[in-house]
Write an enzyme that holds these catalytic residues in place. Structure first.
Site, short mmCIF file in Angstrom:
data_model
loop_
_atom_site.label_atom_id
_atom_site.label_comp_id
_atom_site.label_asym_id
_atom_site.label_seq_id
_atom_site.Cartn_x
_atom_site.Cartn_y
_atom_site.Cartn_z
N SER A 1 0.70 -1.38 -0.04
CA SER A 1 -0.17 0.08 0.15
C SER A 1 1.09 0.93 -0.12
O SER A 1 1.73 1.06 0.44
CB SER A 1 -0.96 -0.20 1.36
OG SER A 1 -1.19 1.09 1.61
N TYR B 1 -2.43 -0.68 10.59
CA TYR B 1 -2.27 -0.58 9.18
C TYR B 1 -1.30 -0.64 8.43
O TYR B 1 -0.08 -1.72 7.37
CB TYR B 1 -3.27 -0.47 8.73
CG TYR B 1 -3.57 -0.50 7.09
CD1 TYR B 1 -4.46 -1.64 6.05
CD2 TYR B 1 -3.41 0.50 6.04
CE1 TYR B 1 -4.10 -1.87 5.21
CE2 TYR B 1 -3.42 0.56 4.72
CZ TYR B 1 -3.81 -0.93 3.76
OH TYR B 1 -4.45 -0.91 3.06
#
Length: 278
Positions: free
Chosen positions: A170, A183
């Site tokens: 990501s 995350y």
């Protein structure tokens, strides 16, 4: 193939961009985790359209089987020159190493080989740093990091030289997002793990790369689209001023799996509309 999320995407003018066609991929076999919906389902559909047989895995057994059945029906009804691959939906918990091994074994058992592995499954928890609980950080690392490691290990045991593994990282691997500490940490680990795997699996002739999406129109970004202020901020920080589509992530994935990328390993491709530069 159109997106399976049904979400809107402000500013998107072409939700189904044309991806390149790689004839050498027909007849090959892929495992895609997190394939019941969103990007995973789009990946499975796009690969099968190009003649790749796909083992679509997800922790939600009923949903992934329904998705596989739907995709097979759509593929059978589509008018294409190429024979589509078959999609089989199976349950798998990516935090369990044995589930990955069973996926690899079943791919070989059902289709006779294993060529591609896409570690797509992931979770996206929220908590301010001071509030991250042990169970949240533990679950995030188990799904987002251990799930990638176990999948890559199983793939490498069953792939022949020429195989390719793609992990989903990501842009959060390199950018801080408030409230997403667990995350961001997990995705930074995925990015570095990808490099480590590429170095070690190179001896086996297996390539390992990752894709780092930004704001993509999936269930994971529904919170952005339902919050006008968050959506306005997202569109402002993305130089292209729109959310991306899962199909726009599939294009780079297809390249990384193809022979066109056969000398590309240990890299991360950002698919973020340029937001990492802002």
């Amino acid at each position: 193939m159109s997106s399976t999320t049904g979400l809107t995407n402000p500013g998107r003018t072409d939700p189904t961009p044309t991806a390149a066609h790689y004839p050498e991929m027909a007849g090959k076999v892929a495992v895609v985790t997190g394939a019941a919906q969103g990007m995973g389902a789009v990946f499975a559909a796009g690969l099968a359209t190009r003649g790749v047989s796909v083992l679509a895995a997800d922790i939600n057994a009923e949903h992934v089987v329904e998705t596989a059945d739907r995709l097979n029906t759509e593929l059978a009804e589509a008018s294409t020159e190429d024979k589509p691959g078959q999609v089989i939906g199976v349950r798998a918990d990516v935090t369990i190493a044995a589930d990955h091994e069973e996926l690899a074994e079943r791919a070989v058992r059902e289709f006779g080989r294993l060529d591609f592995w896409i570690n797509n499954a992931g979770i996206f928890p929220y908590a301010l740093a001071q509030d991250i609980a042990p169970d949240q950080i533990g679950a995030t690392l188990r799904v987002n990091v251990e799930g990638v490691l176990y999948g890559a290990q199983a793939a490498a045991r069953h792939m022949n030289p020429g195989g390719a593994i793609v992990n989903m990282s990501s842009v959060s691997a390199t950018r801080v997002r408030k409230g997403r500490g667990a995350y961001c940490t997990s995705k930074a680990a995925v990015a570095h793990l990808t490099e480590s795997l590429a170095v070690e699996f190179g001896d086996k002739g297996i390539r390992v790369n990752s894709i780092a999406p930004g704001y993509i129109d999936t269930e994971m970004t529904r919170w952005v689209q339902e919050d006008p202020a968050a959506l306005a901020h997202a569109l402002d920080v993305v130089p292209l001023h729109r959310l991306g589509s899962p199909e726009e992530v599939f294009g780079p994935l297809l390249f990384l799996l193809s022979d066109s990328a056969r000398y590309v390993t240990g890299h991360s491709i950002a698919v973020d509309g340029g937001s990492r530069h802002v």
